[in-house]
Design a protein around this motif. Structure first.
Motif, PDB file in Angstrom:
ATOM      1  N   HIS A  30       0.856  -1.182   0.000  1.00  0.00           N
ATOM      2  CA  HIS A  30       0.000   0.000   0.000  1.00  0.00           C
ATOM      3  C   HIS A  30       0.897   1.238   0.000  1.00  0.00           C
ATOM      4  CE1 HIS A  30      -2.856   3.032   1.405  1.00  0.00           C
ATOM      5  NE2 HIS A  30      -3.817   2.194   1.064  1.00  0.00           N
ATOM      6  N   PRO A  31       0.524   2.277  -0.711  1.00  0.00           N
ATOM      7  CA  PRO A  31       1.360   3.488  -0.758  1.00  0.00           C
ATOM      8  C   PRO A  31       1.652   4.097   0.612  1.00  0.00           C
ATOM      9  CG  PRO A  31      -0.295   3.547  -2.499  1.00  0.00           C
ATOM     10  CD  PRO A  31      -0.622   2.360  -1.638  1.00  0.00           C
ATOM     11  N   ASN A  32       0.810   3.805   1.607  1.00  0.00           N
ATOM     12  CA  ASN A  32       1.032   4.354   2.950  1.00  0.00           C
ATOM     13  C   ASN A  32       1.855   3.436   3.852  1.00  0.00           C
ATOM     14  OD1 ASN A  32      -0.508   6.579   2.252  1.00  0.00           O
ATOM     15  ND2 ASN A  32      -2.395   5.716   3.073  1.00  0.00           N
ATOM     16  N   ASP A  33       2.244   2.276   3.345  1.00  0.00           N
ATOM     17  CA  ASP A  33       3.007   1.322   4.154  1.00  0.00           C
ATOM     18  C   ASP A  33       4.486   1.715   4.121  1.00  0.00           C
ATOM     19  OD1 ASP A  33       3.987  -0.811   5.564  1.00  0.00           O
ATOM     20  OD2 ASP A  33       3.046  -2.359   4.330  1.00  0.00           O
ATOM     21  N   VAL A  34       4.786   2.815   4.790  1.00  0.00           N
ATOM     22  CA  VAL A  34       6.124   3.415   4.714  1.00  0.00           C
ATOM     23  C   VAL A  34       7.197   2.464   5.249  1.00  0.00           C
ATOM     24  CG1 VAL A  34       7.581   5.334   5.475  1.00  0.00           C
ATOM     25  CG2 VAL A  34       5.200   5.748   4.821  1.00  0.00           C
ATOM     26  N   THR A  35       6.897   1.723   6.306  1.00  0.00           N
ATOM     27  CA  THR A  35       7.896   0.831   6.901  1.00  0.00           C
ATOM     28  C   THR A  35       8.419  -0.180   5.884  1.00  0.00           C
ATOM     29  OG1 THR A  35       6.885   1.033   9.089  1.00  0.00           O
ATOM     30  CG2 THR A  35       8.326  -0.871   8.714  1.00  0.00           C
ATOM     31  N   ARG A  36       7.516  -0.850   5.193  1.00  0.00           N
ATOM     32  CA  ARG A  36       7.935  -1.863   4.217  1.00  0.00           C
ATOM     33  C   ARG A  36       8.519  -1.242   2.950  1.00  0.00           C
ATOM     34  NH1 ARG A  36       3.629  -4.226   6.879  1.00  0.00           N
ATOM     35  NH2 ARG A  36       4.038  -6.329   7.662  1.00  0.00           N
ATOM     36  N   ILE A  37       8.016  -0.062   2.590  1.00  0.00           N
ATOM     37  CA  ILE A  37       8.572   0.643   1.429  1.00  0.00           C
ATOM     38  C   ILE A  37      10.022   1.019   1.692  1.00  0.00           C
ATOM     39  CG2 ILE A  37       8.440   2.761   0.059  1.00  0.00           C
ATOM     40  CD1 ILE A  37       5.373   2.636   0.430  1.00  0.00           C
ATOM     41  N   VAL A  38      10.283   1.537   2.885  1.00  0.00           N
ATOM     42  CA  VAL A  38      11.647   1.906   3.260  1.00  0.00           C
ATOM     43  C   VAL A  38      12.562   0.685   3.225  1.00  0.00           C
ATOM     44  CG1 VAL A  38      13.095   2.624   5.206  1.00  0.00           C
ATOM     45  CG2 VAL A  38      11.079   3.962   4.600  1.00  0.00           C
ATOM     46  N   ARG A  39      12.095  -0.441   3.732  1.00  0.00           N
ATOM     47  CA  ARG A  39      12.918  -1.654   3.733  1.00  0.00           C
ATOM     48  C   ARG A  39      13.224  -2.090   2.298  1.00  0.00           C
ATOM     49  NH1 ARG A  39      17.181  -4.217   5.289  1.00  0.00           N
ATOM     50  NH2 ARG A  39      17.011  -6.491   5.301  1.00  0.00           N
TER      51      ARG A  39
END
Length: 307
Positions: free
Chosen positions: A157-166
């Motif tokens: 999801h575009p708001n899933d910053v934690t996993r996007i950062v990883r």
């Protein structure tokens, strides 16, 4: 492994509030088993009610592991869990007992049963850089991920910053998209001989159980427990404190939510979490779905044959 034979491992999983702990205790009473918690929040000390840890009498009846491992402000990753769980499984097996992994954190279970990707650890400087970019312009990191790892971007999801950062961190440090790492690894190391059982039930019944559990947590003192955590100096911004239940209790303590609104929000967010858990587990075709109440004898027979 001993003499080339893989250790037998039974996994009891399923969505939150489905009755995993109760089933595990019944199994452990029938077999000489010890429970390894596969829950990413039960590892934290002082967080008992909101994480639905096994009650004291249950832990006395059956030996439990990987509960109360770290303080709420300490880091704990899937790699930490995997290392500790592998060691406990070996010890339990050497005692002649059955290792019984119980929990609803799908990533923990997959890493334990199918192996963990050999990826670089967290890079604090890089993460701060990413988060600073996102603070300046929301959505920047997701757009970047779409460019370097479109397959992973489709999953998140575009708001899933934690996993996007990883995902961005892995690409930056290795030059290879995280989705490619996962594809090549395939999570197929399978160090154990595994029987996976998931507790299933009608969606309406599950949601009703969730709603009632939230009310019980509030009656048991979730707000008091949250106040104690804040009094100990644990910040509401900690990963542990952003857990469903504690997050809303903090807002109630800070007069941002009424008690009724906090309860309703916990119930809603827990139902959404259960839905995500069901989606994750249903992708695993090795899981046997059972109705705990009506098929307990069958579950025991499967385990007996498996062992």
């Amino acid at each position: 492994m001993k003499d080339g034979v893989r250790i037998p491992l039974v996994v009891v999983t399923g969505p939150t509030a489905s009755g995993k702990t109760d089933l595990a205790v019944h199994i452990a009473r029938r077999f000489p088993a010890e429970v390894i918690s596969a829950d990413s929040r039960q590892v934290y000390r002082y967080m008992d009610i909101g994480t639905a840890k096994a009650m004291a009498e249950e832990q006395q009846a059956v030996r439990h592991h990987l509960i109360d491992v770290v303080d709420p402000d300490e880091k704990f990753s899937v790699a930490n869990f995997s290392d500790l769980a592998h060691a406990r499984i070996k010890e339990i097996h050497q005692r002649g007992h059955l290792p019984l992994v119980v929990g609803g954190t799908g990533l923990y279970i997959r890493a334990l049963t199918d192996g963990l990707l050999d990826l670089p650890g967290e890079n604090e400087a890089l993460r701060r850089e990413f988060l600073d970019e996102e603070a300046l312009c929301a959505g920047t990191l997701y757009h970047r991920l779409q460019g370097c790892d479109p397959q992973m971007a489709q999953r998140l999801h575009p708001n899933d910053v934690t996993r996007i950062v990883r995902a961005l961190e892995v690409f930056e440090l290795t030059g290879t998209p995280l989705s490619q790492w996962q594809l090549e690894h395939g999570f197929k190391e399978q160090p154990y001989r595994v029987l996976k059982v998931a507790v299933g039930m009608d969606r309406a019944e599950l949601y009703d159980r969730i709603n009632r559990r939230v009310m019980l947590m509030m009656d048991q003192g979730l707000v008091v427990e949250t106040r104690q955590l804040l009094d100990r100096g644990y910040s509401p911004q900690l990963k542990s404190m952003r857990t469903i239940g504690y997050e809303q209790a903090v807002r109630y303590v800070q007069n941002e939510l009424t008690r009724e609104a906090a309860i309703a929000d916990i119930q809603q967010e827990t139902r959404r979490y259960a839905k995500r858990q069901l989606t994750w587990f249903r992708k695993d075709k090795s899981i046997i779905w059972v109705d705990y109440d009506s098929r307990f004898d069958s579950i025991l027979a499967w385990i007996e044959n498996f062992i």
